[in-house]
Scaffold this motif. Structure first.
Motif, PDB file in Angstrom:
ATOM      1  N   HIS A 124       9.369  -4.841 -37.843  1.00  9.07           N
ATOM      2  CA  HIS A 124       8.060  -5.777 -37.851  1.00  9.07           C
ATOM      3  C   HIS A 124       7.379  -5.760 -36.382  1.00  9.07           C
ATOM      4  O   HIS A 124       6.783  -6.791 -36.385  1.00  9.07           O
ATOM      5  CB  HIS A 124       8.491  -7.117 -38.213  1.00  9.07           C
ATOM      6  CG  HIS A 124       9.496  -7.723 -37.425  1.00  9.07           C
ATOM      7  ND1 HIS A 124      10.781  -7.604 -37.323  1.00  9.07           N
ATOM      8  CD2 HIS A 124       9.330  -8.626 -36.544  1.00  9.07           C
ATOM      9  CE1 HIS A 124      11.480  -8.232 -36.249  1.00  9.07           C
ATOM     10  NE2 HIS A 124      10.241  -9.108 -35.933  1.00  9.07           N
ATOM     11  N   GLY A 158       3.698 -10.258 -40.646  1.00  7.23           N
ATOM     12  CA  GLY A 158       3.998 -11.891 -40.964  1.00  7.23           C
ATOM     13  C   GLY A 158       2.673 -12.542 -40.560  1.00  7.23           C
ATOM     14  O   GLY A 158       2.099 -12.431 -39.481  1.00  7.23           O
ATOM     15  N   ASP A 183       3.597  -9.618 -46.400  1.00  8.33           N
ATOM     16  CA  ASP A 183       5.027  -9.917 -45.695  1.00  8.33           C
ATOM     17  C   ASP A 183       4.968 -11.357 -44.953  1.00  8.33           C
ATOM     18  O   ASP A 183       4.272 -11.422 -43.897  1.00  8.33           O
ATOM     19  CB  ASP A 183       5.095  -8.889 -44.713  1.00  8.33           C
ATOM     20  CG  ASP A 183       6.602  -8.869 -43.964  1.00  8.33           C
ATOM     21  OD1 ASP A 183       6.986 -10.075 -43.972  1.00  8.33           O
ATOM     22  OD2 ASP A 183       6.864  -7.945 -43.463  1.00  8.33           O
ATOM     23  N   ASN A 184       5.701 -12.310 -45.593  1.00  5.83           N
ATOM     24  CA  ASN A 184       5.673 -13.708 -44.935  1.00  5.83           C
ATOM     25  C   ASN A 184       4.445 -14.019 -44.321  1.00  5.83           C
ATOM     26  O   ASN A 184       4.460 -14.363 -43.165  1.00  5.83           O
ATOM     27  CB  ASN A 184       6.868 -13.633 -43.869  1.00  5.83           C
ATOM     28  CG  ASN A 184       8.211 -13.163 -44.384  1.00  5.83           C
ATOM     29  OD1 ASN A 184       8.486 -13.715 -45.467  1.00  5.83           O
ATOM     30  ND2 ASN A 184       9.103 -12.713 -43.552  1.00  5.83           N
ATOM     31  N   ARG A 204       3.226 -16.865 -44.873  1.00  4.78           N
ATOM     32  CA  ARG A 204       3.164 -18.264 -44.310  1.00  4.78           C
ATOM     33  C   ARG A 204       1.987 -18.924 -44.543  1.00  4.78           C
ATOM     34  O   ARG A 204       1.653 -18.942 -45.904  1.00  4.78           O
ATOM     35  CB  ARG A 204       3.512 -18.515 -42.751  1.00  4.78           C
ATOM     36  CG  ARG A 204       4.760 -17.811 -42.280  1.00  4.78           C
ATOM     37  CD  ARG A 204       5.260 -17.835 -41.048  1.00  4.78           C
ATOM     38  NE  ARG A 204       6.502 -17.261 -40.541  1.00  4.78           N
ATOM     39  CZ  ARG A 204       6.706 -16.059 -40.379  1.00  4.78           C
ATOM     40  NH1 ARG A 204       5.741 -14.981 -40.494  1.00  4.78           N
ATOM     41  NH2 ARG A 204       7.907 -15.619 -40.230  1.00  4.78           N
ATOM     42  N   LYS A 233      10.776  -6.662 -43.733  1.00  2.00           N
ATOM     43  CA  LYS A 233      11.764  -7.728 -43.941  1.00  2.00           C
ATOM     44  C   LYS A 233      13.246  -7.658 -44.000  1.00  2.00           C
ATOM     45  O   LYS A 233      14.098  -8.463 -43.618  1.00  2.00           O
ATOM     46  CB  LYS A 233      11.391  -8.560 -45.526  1.00  2.00           C
ATOM     47  CG  LYS A 233       9.915  -8.928 -45.530  1.00  2.00           C
ATOM     48  CD  LYS A 233       9.641  -9.268 -46.896  1.00  2.00           C
ATOM     49  CE  LYS A 233      10.565 -10.356 -47.485  1.00  2.00           C
ATOM     50  NZ  LYS A 233      10.551 -11.460 -46.534  1.00  2.00           N
TER      51      LYS A 233
END
Length: 474
Positions: free
Chosen positions: A333, A360, A387-388, A390, A440
């Motif tokens: 990542h 992310g 990807d994540n 948030r 991930k």
């Protein structure tokens, strides 16, 4: 169990109210974890203020309140209120003392670096076990004893907070563990999670850009990592990373270097004969692990004989294969990690290399375009996905990634839904093709604005491969 007076012995503090001979059974900064006799540390964090939960903590059985501020009003008078200079440091001190300082009676190895921490800690654990030791590995993928994952009540964090770490070390000692191998994140180091945990060997792997923003810049990030060299008896460093070498120039402890060059202290010219896992970075990871065992007195020639048995941890180049299609799930990542895995797979792929990845949210934005550029450079096809994210807009993140190749490339497709992106990549693969699903790795959740949702790259890939076979058959 300790008396409060014993817990505070030789610790700078001021005590107001209550009985200073109160019996203390535990410590936490989470009011939800309070049990009878616990110390509640009412620390002010980034998202919440422990002072708001003092009354709740007392109602749940808190016997002592600890703060590091003098401006609070309406403090309880029936329980001791202890004012300390630094709540984070006090939690580490008290957690270690309540557990009986278990780290002092085991060998402790701490590994830091932007990439490779999980792999190196697991390699060390596997090698230690080969020599008859009983290691415990603590880090991103969980807690492992003798290579078996334990189900424990702790947060999913790279470096556990002190209130979880020291009781865990106590349990490890009781179970006969001889060595603790743990990951030391930059956040963990700078927030004193490893304070009062005696560390025998520290390992510095590399320095990337992934956490610059979290620390407020490159210098602060490097200083956070550098803290490890001030906490250990011996430091091991990657000779191939110039930044790492600079960070240990003024170290006051012995420094051991490793690398793929004869100038390194630990160098194995024919490592490929003993170590079957591919990739330059994995060779360095193996050398880092080998170096740790040499510090403990094991002979280099004996250590390398066991390298054939080394296995990557979950989510690190984890492979699935069906009907000639190979799928790899990897935690890469960061730009360095993504380039390493892409370079490794591109040299062994007979057909097309298809990459699925994202970045992310609320993390280093500067890496996004660079990772997009790398993905296109090595891959025949790229699917950019979520990807994540948030609390950040997933499409905004993808837009940043697309800037890496000008936003217009026929080899790139955007598919916001990660499940659909994985299925599209696998369904489009032909025998001989390789699919990389990056970012991930071992994770079992997707972190979105709606919270943590169940999601596993490995399971989605496994199901897609099965469905592909069924569809092709019919």
């Amino acid at each position: 169990m300790l008396l409060l007076t014993e817990l505070l012995k030789d610790w700078p503090c001021t005590i107001n109210g209550g009985n200073i001979r109160t019996r203390v059974t535990g410590i936490t900064e989470n009011s939800q974890r309070i049990k009878k006799g616990f110390v509640f540390v009412a620390r002010k964090g980034g998202h919440d203020d422990g002072a708001l939960h003092i009354q709740q903590a007392i109602e749940q059985g808190a016997a002592v309140i600890v703060i590091d501020r003098t401006d609070l009003t309406k403090l309880p008078i029936d329980v001791p209120v202890v004012i300390v200079p630094d709540c984070k440091l006090f939690i580490a001190h008290a957690s270690a003392r309540l557990a009986g300082y278990p780290a002092r009676r085991m060998k402790v190895i701490a590994v830091t670096g932007t990439n490779g921490k999980t792999t190196v800690t697991h390699f060390i654990g596997q090698l230690l076990k080969c020599f008859g030791n009983r290691p415990a590995v603590i880090g991103t993928t969980g807690v492992f004893m003798d290579g078996i994952k334990l189900e424990i009540d702790s947060p999913q964090m790279t470096t556990l907070p002190a209130e979880y770490l020291h009781p865990l070390l106590e349990k490890c000692e009781e179970a006969g563990v001889t060595h603790i191998v743990l990951e030391a994140s930059s956040i963990g180091l700078v927030t004193n999670r490893l304070a009062y945990c005696e560390i025998d060997v520290g390992i510095l792997l590399n320095i990337g850009t992934d956490h610059y923003e979290e620390h407020g810049g490159k210098l602060a990030y490097i200083q956070a990592k550098k803290r490890l060299s001030e906490m250990v008896a011996t430091m091991i460093v990657n000779r191939e990373d110039e930044q790492c070498l600079q960070m240990v120039q003024d170290a006051i402890v012995p420094v051991v270097s490793f690398g793929m060059t004869p100038f390194a202290d630990i160098y194995v010219p024919d490592l490929y004969k003993y170590f079957v896992i591919r990739g330059h970075y994995n060779y360095l990871n193996a050398l880092a692990a080998i170096s740790a065992l040499t510090v403990f007195g094991y002979k280099l020639e004996d250590i390398v004989q066991h390298c054939q048995q080394l296995q990557l941890p979950e989510g690190r180049l984890q492979q699935l294969e069906r009907d000639g299609v190979k799928v790899y799930i990897d935690y890469a990542h960061t730009p360095d990690a993504l380039q390493a895995v892409l370079c490794t797979l591109s040299t062994s792929c007979y057909g097309k290399l298809i990459t699925v990845f994202g970045c992310g949210g609320e993390r280093d934005k500067g890496k996004r375009a660079e990772m997009g550029e790398l993905a296109v450079l090595y891959s025949a096809n790229v699917i950019v996905t979520s990807d994540n994210p948030r609390n950040e807009d997933p499409l905004a993140i993808i837009t940043d990634i697309l800037e890496g190749f000008g936003g217009d490339c026929s080899a790139v497709e955007v598919m916001l839904d990660r499940k659909h992106a994985i299925r599209k990549a696998i369904f489009s693969a032909a025998p001989g093709d390789t699919v990389l699903i990056a970012g991930k790795g071992h994770e079992k959740t997707q972190h979105t604005a709606d919270g943590l949702l169940p999601f596993s790259d490995f399971e989605e890939a496994r199901l897609a491969l099965f469905e592909k076979t069924f569809l092709d058959f019919n």
